[in-house]
Design a protein around this motif. Structure first.
Motif, short mmCIF file in Angstrom:
data_model
loop_
_atom_site.label_atom_id
_atom_site.label_comp_id
_atom_site.label_asym_id
_atom_site.label_seq_id
_atom_site.Cartn_x
_atom_site.Cartn_y
_atom_site.Cartn_z
N UNK A 75 3.32 9.32 -1.74
CA UNK A 75 2.17 8.43 -1.75
C UNK A 75 1.84 7.82 -3.22
N UNK A 76 2.12 8.58 -4.22
CA UNK A 76 1.75 8.07 -5.55
C UNK A 76 2.82 6.90 -6.24
N UNK A 77 4.32 7.33 -5.62
CA UNK A 77 5.38 6.25 -5.83
C UNK A 77 4.98 4.94 -5.13
N UNK A 78 4.64 4.95 -3.75
CA UNK A 78 4.16 4.03 -3.17
C UNK A 78 3.10 3.19 -3.59
N UNK A 79 2.07 3.88 -4.08
CA UNK A 79 1.00 3.45 -4.60
C UNK A 79 1.18 2.42 -5.95
N UNK A 80 2.10 3.10 -6.74
CA UNK A 80 2.54 2.40 -8.09
C UNK A 80 3.18 1.05 -7.90
N UNK A 81 3.54 0.63 -6.46
CA UNK A 81 4.40 -0.49 -6.34
C UNK A 81 3.50 -1.27 -5.16
N UNK A 82 2.24 -0.89 -5.26
CA UNK A 82 1.18 -1.47 -4.29
C UNK A 82 1.50 -1.39 -2.74
N UNK A 83 2.06 -0.34 -2.54
CA UNK A 83 2.50 -0.11 -1.14
C UNK A 83 1.90 0.94 -0.37
#
Length: 178
Positions: A75-83
């Motif tokens: 979730x954190x990785x995806x949020x960093x990329x606006x996903x």
């Protein structure tokens, strides 16, 4: 008001044993083995047999904790990329599950997807699943397969075959030290 499925209320379980099982499977797949190493199976069986009456519950809780930790990282990785982690992880995970009919009977895929979604939105997978009754025997292998698939997904994102295991090991070490 916190949800009754808030992770703060969830038992952690035996994350170490589940991580050992997942790591063994990951290494076996990367070494070209389709079956778990016989020696590793013996060790896991001996360890499992030595657990007390709550041992199975500890393994279930540990698997759910591992799924939660993997999904938190994703979730954190995806949020960093606006996903959105649900949008990008769950469909691929379900597609992978559908390709594993021996390990993942079709009827348990919705439960495993629900575990991943619950973790992806910050809820405890084991408390979420507990709302629907006791675990079934048919869900045991799919639970392990779900944790395995998430670990493999993380390893591919990180381009490192040991990243998921190392990440959890470091988190457990940090938790013990604090």
């Amino acid at each position: 008001m916190p949800s009754p499925c808030d992770p703060q209320y969830a038992p952690v379980g035996d994350v170490g044993l589940v991580l050992m099982m997942i790591d063994s499977r990951l290494k076996g797949i990367h070494d070209g083995k389709t079956e778990t190493d016989a020696e590793q199976q013996v060790l896991i069986r001996q360890f499992t047999e030595s657990m007390g009456p709550n041992g199975a519950d500890d393994v279930l809780d540990g698997a759910c904790t591992l799924i939660f930790m993997f999904m938190t990282w994703l979730r954190k990785v995806h949020e960093e990329h606006g996903k959105d982690v649900i949008e990008y992880v769950v469909p691929n995970l379900v597609a992978s599950m559908r390709m594993m009919p021996k390990s993942m009977p079709t009827e348990v895929i919705p439960s495993m997807a629900g575990l991943v979604v619950s973790a992806g939105i910050g809820l405890s997978p084991n408390l979420w699943r507990g709302q629907y009754g006791d675990w079934t025997d048919e869900e045991m292998t799919p639970l392990e397969a779900t944790a395995f698939l998430l670990a493999e997904h993380i390893n591919r994102i990180a381009d490192d075959p040991d990243f998921a295991t190392r990440m959890i090991t470091e988190a457990l070490t940090d938790a013990e030290e604090n």
